[in-house]
Design a protein around this motif. Structure first.
Motif, mmCIF file in Angstrom:
data_model
loop_
_atom_site.group_PDB
_atom_site.id
_atom_site.type_symbol
_atom_site.label_atom_id
_atom_site.label_comp_id
_atom_site.label_asym_id
_atom_site.label_seq_id
_atom_site.Cartn_x
_atom_site.Cartn_y
_atom_site.Cartn_z
ATOM 1 N N LEU A 126 0.806 -1.223 0.000
ATOM 2 C CA LEU A 126 0.000 0.000 0.000
ATOM 3 C C LEU A 126 0.840 1.275 0.000
ATOM 4 O O LEU A 126 0.419 2.289 -0.563
ATOM 5 N N VAL A 127 2.004 1.227 0.638
ATOM 6 C CA VAL A 127 2.793 2.466 0.729
ATOM 7 C C VAL A 127 3.709 2.664 -0.478
ATOM 8 O O VAL A 127 4.354 3.706 -0.595
ATOM 9 N N THR A 128 3.781 1.690 -1.367
ATOM 10 C CA THR A 128 4.527 1.882 -2.617
ATOM 11 C C THR A 128 3.519 2.037 -3.755
ATOM 12 O O THR A 128 2.396 1.557 -3.667
ATOM 13 N N PRO A 129 3.925 2.728 -4.827
ATOM 14 C CA PRO A 129 2.971 3.015 -5.912
ATOM 15 C C PRO A 129 2.549 1.762 -6.683
ATOM 16 O O PRO A 129 3.133 0.686 -6.528
ATOM 17 N N SER A 130 1.547 1.938 -7.509
ATOM 18 C CA SER A 130 1.091 0.918 -8.460
ATOM 19 C C SER A 130 1.409 1.383 -9.883
ATOM 20 O O SER A 130 1.657 2.564 -10.109
ATOM 21 N N THR A 131 1.349 0.448 -10.822
ATOM 22 C CA THR A 131 1.695 0.763 -12.216
ATOM 23 C C THR A 131 0.600 0.251 -13.169
ATOM 24 O O THR A 131 0.828 -0.692 -13.932
ATOM 25 N N PRO A 132 -0.592 0.888 -13.131
ATOM 26 C CA PRO A 132 -1.707 0.361 -13.925
ATOM 27 C C PRO A 132 -1.643 0.671 -15.417
ATOM 28 O O PRO A 132 -2.416 0.094 -16.178
ATOM 29 N N HIS A 133 -0.734 1.546 -15.835
ATOM 30 C CA HIS A 133 -0.766 2.015 -17.227
ATOM 31 C C HIS A 133 0.123 1.232 -18.181
ATOM 32 O O HIS A 133 0.052 1.414 -19.392
ATOM 33 N N PHE A 134 0.971 0.369 -17.635
ATOM 34 C CA PHE A 134 1.886 -0.413 -18.469
ATOM 35 C C PHE A 134 2.340 -1.572 -17.598
ATOM 36 O O PHE A 134 2.556 -1.412 -16.396
ATOM 37 N N PHE A 135 2.486 -2.741 -18.199
ATOM 38 C CA PHE A 135 2.775 -3.959 -17.433
ATOM 39 C C PHE A 135 4.280 -4.135 -17.285
ATOM 40 O O PHE A 135 5.014 -4.096 -18.275
ATOM 41 N N ASN A 136 4.764 -4.321 -16.060
ATOM 42 C CA ASN A 136 6.180 -4.598 -15.855
ATOM 43 C C ASN A 136 6.377 -6.105 -15.747
ATOM 44 O O ASN A 136 5.825 -6.743 -14.852
ATOM 45 N N THR A 137 7.166 -6.664 -16.667
ATOM 46 C CA THR A 137 7.251 -8.132 -16.735
ATOM 47 C C THR A 137 7.958 -8.750 -15.526
ATOM 48 O O THR A 137 7.779 -9.943 -15.275
ATOM 49 N N LEU A 138 8.766 -7.958 -14.795
ATOM 50 C CA LEU A 138 9.353 -8.489 -13.557
ATOM 51 C C LEU A 138 8.487 -8.109 -12.348
ATOM 52 O O LEU A 138 8.972 -8.044 -11.230
ATOM 53 N N TYR A 139 7.200 -7.851 -12.599
ATOM 54 C CA TYR A 139 6.222 -7.622 -11.547
ATOM 55 C C TYR A 139 6.479 -6.303 -10.811
ATOM 56 O O TYR A 139 6.952 -5.365 -11.427
ATOM 57 N N ASP A 140 6.198 -6.255 -9.505
ATOM 58 C CA ASP A 140 6.232 -4.980 -8.787
ATOM 59 C C ASP A 140 7.630 -4.355 -8.835
ATOM 60 O O ASP A 140 8.565 -4.862 -8.210
ATOM 61 N N PRO A 141 7.788 -3.254 -9.564
ATOM 62 C CA PRO A 141 9.123 -2.669 -9.711
ATOM 63 C C PRO A 141 9.617 -1.953 -8.457
ATOM 64 O O PRO A 141 10.767 -1.518 -8.421
ATOM 65 N N TYR A 142 8.757 -1.841 -7.451
ATOM 66 C CA TYR A 142 9.147 -1.135 -6.224
ATOM 67 C C TYR A 142 9.680 -2.074 -5.148
ATOM 68 O O TYR A 142 10.019 -1.649 -4.052
ATOM 69 N N ARG A 143 9.729 -3.365 -5.451
ATOM 70 C CA ARG A 143 10.323 -4.305 -4.496
ATOM 71 C C ARG A 143 11.839 -4.179 -4.519
ATOM 72 O O ARG A 143 12.433 -3.807 -5.534
ATOM 73 N N ASP A 144 12.466 -4.565 -3.435
ATOM 74 C CA ASP A 144 13.926 -4.577 -3.414
ATOM 75 C C ASP A 144 14.440 -5.588 -4.431
ATOM 76 O O ASP A 144 13.869 -6.663 -4.599
ATOM 77 N N GLY A 145 15.520 -5.227 -5.104
ATOM 78 C CA GLY A 145 16.184 -6.164 -6.012
ATOM 79 C C GLY A 145 15.572 -6.235 -7.395
ATOM 80 O O GLY A 145 15.930 -7.100 -8.191
ATOM 81 N N VAL A 146 14.666 -5.327 -7.700
ATOM 82 C CA VAL A 146 14.036 -5.360 -9.013
ATOM 83 C C VAL A 146 13.679 -3.934 -9.423
ATOM 84 O O VAL A 146 13.665 -3.026 -8.588
ATOM 85 N N ASP A 147 13.421 -3.749 -10.707
ATOM 86 C CA ASP A 147 13.156 -2.404 -11.203
ATOM 87 C C ASP A 147 12.277 -2.512 -12.446
ATOM 88 O O ASP A 147 11.782 -3.584 -12.776
ATOM 89 N N PHE A 148 12.101 -1.400 -13.106
ATOM 90 C CA PHE A 148 11.402 -1.400 -14.386
ATOM 91 C C PHE A 148 12.330 -1.987 -15.450
ATOM 92 O O PHE A 148 13.526 -1.700 -15.457
ATOM 93 N N VAL A 149 11.760 -2.778 -16.346
ATOM 94 C CA VAL A 149 12.578 -3.417 -17.383
ATOM 95 C C VAL A 149 12.735 -2.487 -18.589
ATOM 96 O O VAL A 149 12.033 -1.474 -18.707
ATOM 97 N N ARG A 150 13.661 -2.860 -19.451
ATOM 98 C CA ARG A 150 13.877 -2.153 -20.715
ATOM 99 C C ARG A 150 12.548 -1.994 -21.457
ATOM 100 O O ARG A 150 11.783 -2.934 -21.549
ATOM 101 N N GLY A 151 12.306 -0.796 -21.958
ATOM 102 C CA GLY A 151 11.083 -0.561 -22.718
ATOM 103 C C GLY A 151 9.942 -0.022 -21.870
ATOM 104 O O GLY A 151 8.860 0.224 -22.396
ATOM 105 N N TYR A 152 10.180 0.152 -20.565
ATOM 106 C CA TYR A 152 9.134 0.723 -19.712
ATOM 107 C C TYR A 152 9.275 2.246 -19.767
ATOM 108 O O TYR A 152 10.328 2.785 -19.445
#
Lengths: 363, 363
Positions: A126-152
């Motif tokens: 709840l305290v991190t944002p959501s990404t409803p406008h484009f799908f991130n293939t590695l899922y929640d980009p706000y988790r530790d150890g992951v980010d937005f992928v190429r093309g986002y």
């Protein structure tokens, strides 16, 4: 991306809403995770029955007599003999966040065997944002150890505020009665280590078993409808709230996440009883879902309340043709918003009326 | 729900397309999984360089000379010095399914330590339906041990045919150059045990590293654009194909899945080189993605080819304002469809022309 702010939240930011407690084991199991928070228990059914809450919990308990006394004639919008009654707890809370859980949901373990702090994960969601406008293939980009992928697109990487966190269930999956009957032995053993945003324009079946939301952002849309006693439908309370909520979140630019955390769903409800509750809903959802998929809210609706009232009007005029039940439901949606307004916005008159009937307790 | 049909597929149903092979280790590692299938290798760069394919593989290899000879003036639509050249392999295949993989992608292990048969999982994804019209919270309902959850409309449970299966990557995540520069040490270690449908109306960044598709259903939309040599952009080949493909799948009622299988992405490409390739794309995608999000194809477009040509026209007229590159790209999209038609639909003339230049081998 790093989390916007760390969990856990403070006690004055979150309430736990529980629709009835039928077994003491439930609260004992959750004690390490729940004891620091305030509980709102909405006792369903016989108001004279005594629910024993173990020592050490800070809680308030509302039974049907309380609901009738506090809401007066508006109490008709709160379901009776159905877990839909839980939304009365959302109404009474004064906190920013709500976590609601069923009393047959226990603490699950992650694949390493560690007990899952469901509440902590919901707060992270709840305290991190959501990404409803484009799908991130590695899922929640706000988790530790992951980010937005190429093309986002970079312009979308700030995301939108998250209104709802929908958690899942190990062991007994949340199946409808026909599927329960066909697959009585199926168990969910797959731990999917992901949180994701449900994209804009996409509806999903929101289950109320293990659910958290930002009450300030979306509270008035979390009405669980008219179910159970006196109504031709049950087990669609959370679904109804989910459809309404999602349409409004999409309109207002708010996000909805699903995935982690898991709870352990201990027992399946009776499929024969469920079928009796569900059969109208199974038929009606075939019309209701296309209705919500094509619902467009007026551009000048800028608050959840305005959106919800607009939706109530559409429900009456468009779904009313399907069954008179939807006219009643549309009216109840309006009553719910009036009740929300009265309880939450009329501070002067509220305090005396809303105290639970001697069943609150400070831990 | 049970799978519609079991994996693995027969050899005459699937080709593996590889854009260049720079290391022999790659094919040796995949030998247990690839040896039973036919490979189409599209050699990028210097056509005189000799690529050694280990014994035991059944393959055909096309270099730039082959591409020029087979397509004549239309060869200009196939990129040079960029992995976008791989789409020439899609053109030459006669099989129903294509699996394409980069040569720096090795066999990954699942959490139990077992080598992942990526191809088998892609086939499972492709031969079972997709569910783009409503989100199933327990992910792919066609996997063993799981089903549609309560509240999922029964009328949508048959799903739609799956056109694309997008697999993921452990170890080096597929980041753009700016993210690579900022997070050089970030590794993807999270194995998310899920496959899901990308909902209708939602775009996603399709990565070409580990990708499978049904060539009969969507082949003509899998054009990887004009990249690399002579063009002001690189590393957007797969993204471009993904946007075009998704808009067309949504229009034609086809499904796209993402998630499992994982491969092990062994090495990150040079972020400085990548930045040079990407910088225009990073800017242009801010306009291109809203263009694709709002693209509406004419109702009378009933084939992938028709849809693709309509989209090419829109690209020229709407994105052409952004940069003249998009006018060239729109023209190349038309050329690609002409080439597809010529190679695939003019059976009489094709056979003599399309044989690779003495570099095919039967295992």
């Amino acid at each position: 991306m790093a989390a916007a702010r760390p969990a856990p939240l403070l006690k004055d930011e979150l309430d736990i809403v529980i629709p009835t407690i039928r077994n003491l084991e439930f609260l004992e199991m959750w004690r390490p995770f729940f004891e620091q928070y305030h509980l709102i228990i909405v006792q369903d059914g016989d108001p004279w029955k005594k629910i024993k809450v173990p020592d050490g919990f800070d809680y308030e308990l509302y039974n049907r007599n309380d609901i009738n006394r506090i809401l007066g004639p508006k109490a008709a919008c709160i379901s009776f003999k159905d877990s839909a009654c839980r939304c009365f707890g959302y109404l009474m809370s004064k906190k920013k966040y709500i976590f609601t859980i069923d009393d047959d949901c226990f603490v699950a373990k992650d694949p390493s065997g560690k007990a899952i702090n469901a509440l902590e994960q919901h707060i992270k969601n709840l305290v991190t944002p959501s990404t409803p406008h484009f799908f991130n293939t590695l899922y929640d980009p706000y988790r530790d150890g992951v980010d937005f992928v190429r093309g986002y697109p970079f312009s979308l990487r700030e995301g939108v505020p998250t209104a709802v966190s929908h958690g899942l269930w190990l062991n007994i999956p949340d199946y409808d009665a026909p599927t329960q009957l066909v697959k009585p032995l199926e168990r969910n053993t797959r731990y999917v280590d992901a949180v994701m945003t449900v994209p804009k324009g996409t509806l999903f079946p929101m289950c109320g078993m293990n659910l958290a939301f930002d009450r300030e952002l979306i509270g008035p849309a979390m009405y669980f409808g008219l179910m159970g006693d006196g109504h031709p439908i049950g087990r669609y309370d959370d679904m109804w709230a989910g459809w309404c909520m999602k349409v409004i979140c999409d309109h207002l630019g708010l996000g909805v996440k699903t995935g982690l955390p898991y709870i352990w769903h201990s027992k399946a409800s009776n499929p024969f009883v469920n079928l009796k509750k569900e059969y109208n809903g199974i038929f009606w959802q075939e019309k209701a879902i296309p209705f919500f998929q094509s619902a467009v809210l007026p551009k000048d609706c800028n608050s959840v309340e305005e959106c919800y009232l607009a939706l109530a009007g559409e429900v009456k005029s468009k779904l009313g043709e399907l069954d008179p039940y939807f006219v009643k439901l549309g009216d109840a949606m309006v009553t719910w918003i009036e009740a929300w307004d009265e309880v939450n916005n009329s501070l002067g008159t509220k305090s005396a009326k809303i105290l639970p009937n001697g069943t609150s307790k400070k831990a």
